[in-house]
Motif scaffolding. Structure first.
Motif, PDB file in Angstrom:
ATOM      1  N   SER A  27       0.479  -1.491  -0.152  1.00  0.00           N
ATOM      2  CA  SER A  27       0.419   0.131  -0.108  1.00  0.00           C
ATOM      3  C   SER A  27       1.492   1.240   0.511  1.00  0.00           C
ATOM      4  O   SER A  27       0.275   2.563  -0.582  1.00  0.00           O
ATOM      5  CB  SER A  27      -0.397  -0.566   1.301  1.00  0.00           C
ATOM      6  N   ILE A  28       1.634   1.013   0.797  1.00  0.00           N
ATOM      7  CA  ILE A  28       3.136   2.836   0.628  1.00  0.00           C
ATOM      8  C   ILE A  28       3.448   2.456  -0.339  1.00  0.00           C
ATOM      9  O   ILE A  28       3.972   3.955  -0.904  1.00  0.00           O
ATOM     10  CB  ILE A  28       3.930   2.630   1.749  1.00  0.00           C
ATOM     11  N   ALA A  29       3.872   1.448  -0.782  1.00  0.00           N
ATOM     12  CA  ALA A  29       4.575   1.626  -2.398  1.00  0.00           C
ATOM     13  C   ALA A  29       4.095   2.142  -3.408  1.00  0.00           C
ATOM     14  O   ALA A  29       4.308   3.416  -4.335  1.00  0.00           O
ATOM     15  CB  ALA A  29       4.965   0.275  -2.872  1.00  0.00           C
ATOM     16  N   GLN A  30       2.064   1.478  -2.732  1.00  0.00           N
ATOM     17  CA  GLN A  30       1.183   2.663  -4.486  1.00  0.00           C
ATOM     18  C   GLN A  30       0.465   3.799  -4.292  1.00  0.00           C
ATOM     19  O   GLN A  30       0.807   4.946  -4.711  1.00  0.00           O
ATOM     20  CB  GLN A  30      -0.035   0.947  -3.798  1.00  0.00           C
ATOM     21  N   ALA A  70      10.686 -11.212 -19.132  1.00  0.00           N
ATOM     22  CA  ALA A  70       9.610 -11.625 -19.149  1.00  0.00           C
ATOM     23  C   ALA A  70       9.414 -11.969 -18.082  1.00  0.00           C
ATOM     24  O   ALA A  70       7.401 -11.444 -17.700  1.00  0.00           O
ATOM     25  CB  ALA A  70       9.729 -13.239 -20.256  1.00  0.00           C
ATOM     26  N   PHE A  71       9.569 -12.141 -17.634  1.00  0.00           N
ATOM     27  CA  PHE A  71       9.599 -13.143 -15.953  1.00  0.00           C
ATOM     28  C   PHE A  71       8.454 -11.924 -14.628  1.00  0.00           C
ATOM     29  O   PHE A  71       6.995 -10.852 -14.975  1.00  0.00           O
ATOM     30  CB  PHE A  71       9.906 -13.269 -14.943  1.00  0.00           C
ATOM     31  N   TRP A  72       9.590 -10.236 -15.420  1.00  0.00           N
ATOM     32  CA  TRP A  72       8.929  -9.562 -14.818  1.00  0.00           C
ATOM     33  C   TRP A  72       7.918  -8.708 -15.391  1.00  0.00           C
ATOM     34  O   TRP A  72       6.528  -7.903 -14.693  1.00  0.00           O
ATOM     35  CB  TRP A  72       9.487  -8.459 -14.154  1.00  0.00           C
ATOM     36  N   VAL A  73       7.735  -8.476 -16.007  1.00  0.00           N
ATOM     37  CA  VAL A  73       6.699  -8.140 -16.937  1.00  0.00           C
ATOM     38  C   VAL A  73       5.576  -8.578 -16.717  1.00  0.00           C
ATOM     39  O   VAL A  73       3.990  -8.432 -16.398  1.00  0.00           O
ATOM     40  CB  VAL A  73       7.168  -7.957 -18.790  1.00  0.00           C
ATOM     41  N   LYS A  74       5.863  -9.925 -16.470  1.00  0.00           N
ATOM     42  CA  LYS A  74       4.526 -10.784 -16.708  1.00  0.00           C
ATOM     43  C   LYS A  74       3.631 -10.314 -15.401  1.00  0.00           C
ATOM     44  O   LYS A  74       2.133 -10.445 -15.225  1.00  0.00           O
ATOM     45  CB  LYS A  74       4.428 -12.033 -16.976  1.00  0.00           C
ATOM     46  N   GLU A  75       4.603 -10.253 -13.785  1.00  0.00           N
ATOM     47  CA  GLU A  75       4.075 -10.069 -12.550  1.00  0.00           C
ATOM     48  C   GLU A  75       3.344  -8.736 -12.828  1.00  0.00           C
ATOM     49  O   GLU A  75       2.464  -8.785 -12.575  1.00  0.00           O
ATOM     50  CB  GLU A  75       5.313 -10.151 -12.016  1.00  0.00           C
ATOM     51  N   LEU A  79       0.144  -7.640 -11.355  1.00  0.00           N
ATOM     52  CA  LEU A  79      -0.216  -6.975  -9.669  1.00  0.00           C
ATOM     53  C   LEU A  79      -0.510  -5.720 -10.051  1.00  0.00           C
ATOM     54  O   LEU A  79      -0.600  -5.197 -11.182  1.00  0.00           O
ATOM     55  CB  LEU A  79       1.086  -7.268  -9.180  1.00  0.00           C
ATOM     56  N   SER A  80      -1.204  -4.755  -8.683  1.00  0.00           N
ATOM     57  CA  SER A  80      -1.301  -3.956  -8.529  1.00  0.00           C
ATOM     58  C   SER A  80       0.854  -2.998  -8.720  1.00  0.00           C
ATOM     59  O   SER A  80       1.967  -3.902  -8.610  1.00  0.00           O
ATOM     60  CB  SER A  80      -1.944  -3.214  -7.316  1.00  0.00           C
ATOM     61  N   GLN A  81       0.413  -2.110  -9.103  1.00  0.00           N
ATOM     62  CA  GLN A  81       1.929  -1.353  -9.098  1.00  0.00           C
ATOM     63  C   GLN A  81       2.555  -1.140  -7.416  1.00  0.00           C
ATOM     64  O   GLN A  81       3.665  -1.654  -7.204  1.00  0.00           O
ATOM     65  CB  GLN A  81       2.274   0.427  -9.437  1.00  0.00           C
ATOM     66  N   GLY A  82       2.140  -1.194  -6.815  1.00  0.00           N
ATOM     67  CA  GLY A  82       2.488  -1.197  -5.297  1.00  0.00           C
ATOM     68  C   GLY A  82       2.537  -2.787  -4.990  1.00  0.00           C
ATOM     69  O   GLY A  82       4.005  -2.802  -4.311  1.00  0.00           O
ATOM     70  N   ALA A  83       2.225  -4.037  -4.892  1.00  0.00           N
ATOM     71  CA  ALA A  83       2.418  -5.093  -5.292  1.00  0.00           C
ATOM     72  C   ALA A  83       3.806  -5.531  -5.695  1.00  0.00           C
ATOM     73  O   ALA A  83       4.547  -6.678  -5.298  1.00  0.00           O
ATOM     74  CB  ALA A  83       0.884  -5.835  -4.944  1.00  0.00           C
ATOM     75  N   PHE A  84       3.184  -5.018  -7.051  1.00  0.00           N
ATOM     76  CA  PHE A  84       4.801  -5.248  -7.897  1.00  0.00           C
ATOM     77  C   PHE A  84       5.460  -4.706  -7.249  1.00  0.00           C
ATOM     78  O   PHE A  84       6.930  -5.631  -7.461  1.00  0.00           O
ATOM     79  CB  PHE A  84       3.712  -4.751  -9.315  1.00  0.00           C
ATOM     80  N   PHE A  85       5.916  -3.564  -7.212  1.00  0.00           N
ATOM     81  CA  PHE A  85       7.702  -3.122  -6.451  1.00  0.00           C
ATOM     82  C   PHE A  85       7.388  -3.683  -5.171  1.00  0.00           C
ATOM     83  O   PHE A  85       8.768  -3.998  -5.130  1.00  0.00           O
ATOM     84  CB  PHE A  85       7.088  -1.611  -6.266  1.00  0.00           C
ATOM     85  N   ILE A  89      11.492  -5.505  -5.056  1.00  0.00           N
ATOM     86  CA  ILE A  89      12.200  -5.646  -4.461  1.00  0.00           C
ATOM     87  C   ILE A  89      12.570  -6.477  -3.371  1.00  0.00           C
ATOM     88  O   ILE A  89      13.589  -6.956  -3.015  1.00  0.00           O
ATOM     89  CB  ILE A  89      12.217  -4.113  -3.961  1.00  0.00           C
ATOM     90  N   SER A  90      11.429  -7.503  -3.248  1.00  0.00           N
ATOM     91  CA  SER A  90      11.785  -8.842  -1.757  1.00  0.00           C
ATOM     92  C   SER A  90      12.986  -9.554  -2.484  1.00  0.00           C
ATOM     93  O   SER A  90      13.640 -10.350  -2.052  1.00  0.00           O
ATOM     94  CB  SER A  90      10.956  -8.523  -1.115  1.00  0.00           C
ATOM     95  N   THR A  91      12.366  -9.790  -3.753  1.00  0.00           N
ATOM     96  CA  THR A  91      13.110 -10.951  -4.229  1.00  0.00           C
ATOM     97  C   THR A  91      14.829 -10.232  -4.394  1.00  0.00           C
ATOM     98  O   THR A  91      15.386 -10.966  -4.363  1.00  0.00           O
ATOM     99  CB  THR A  91      13.191 -10.986  -6.051  1.00  0.00           C
TER     100      THR A  91
END
Length: 210
Positions: A27-30, A70-75, A79-85, A89-91
């Motif tokens: 949510s913060i990232a979003q 390709a992997f992160w484009v699919k993600e 996902l929402s932008q916040g969940a994506f970032f 980053i966690s990865t």
């Protein structure tokens, strides 16, 4: 990662407070993504591929490999932008493999975070927040060099503005510690309500300025 800079002291305090009150990292990232500063790096018209490439280039210091892109484009598309970032980053932070690029990216990111947090804790301003990360590399020694530069840039004195938050740390509010290396006069801004409730008091007996 989203603003292309270290956090200023006030901003760091605001987002840490939000997280401590239970707001999720996604949510913060979003919320950060939805602000104007993020548009400089991630325009609304940017394609998923461009968003991923920008992150790799600006944050990890390299272009994405085809498989990673390709992997992160699919993600991103799922996902929402916040969940994506948050996931991206966690990865990076939790990478435990042996790929040279992955190891270097993790080291670079961790070092940037260390310097960025230090800058915010020194009550750095937005004006110097981008330069604060200049020279930070995957080498551990670059962290100490960058921190030293941050202290040097603050040698003319620092300005602190008290808020309505309660000081429970024994240091300045928002968990900001005054640098002892400054040679100029420091400024402490606070409001005291002695006449009307229209003034918000920020200096109380619960505050401790050292």
């Amino acid at each position: 990662s989203l603003f292309g800079r270290a956090p200023d002291g006030e901003g760091l305090g605001f987002w840490v407070s939000s997280y401590s009150k239970g707001t999720s990292l996604a949510s913060i990232a979003q919320s950060m993504y939805d602000t104007a500063p993020a548009r400089a790096y991630y325009p609304l018209f940017a394609t998923p591929s461009e968003v991923v490439t920008t992150f790799y280039t600006n944050v990890l210091g390299r272009a994405p490999d085809a498989e990673g892109l390709a992997f992160w484009v699919k993600e991103y598309n799922n996902l929402s932008q916040g969940a994506f970032f948050e996931k991206l980053i966690s990865t990076v932070v939790n990478y435990s493999g042996t790929d040279a690029a992955g190891v270097a990216s993790k080291s670079l990111f961790v070092n940037k975070v260390a310097v960025a947090q230090y800058y915010g804790e020194q009550n750095g301003t937005v004006a110097g927040a981008t330069a604060a990360l200049n020279g930070v590399t995957s080498a551990v020694a670059s962290v100490d060099t960058a921190k030293a530069a941050i202290l040097t840039s603050g040698a003319s004195g620092q300005t602190f503005t008290l808020t309505t938050s309660v000081d429970t740390t024994g240091v300045l509010e928002a968990n900001v510690t005054k640098s002892t290396s400054t040679t100029g006069n420091d400024t402490f801004n606070a409001l005291i309500d002695g006449t009307t409730s229209a003034v918000v008091t920020t200096m109380t007996t619960l505050d401790s300025i050292s």
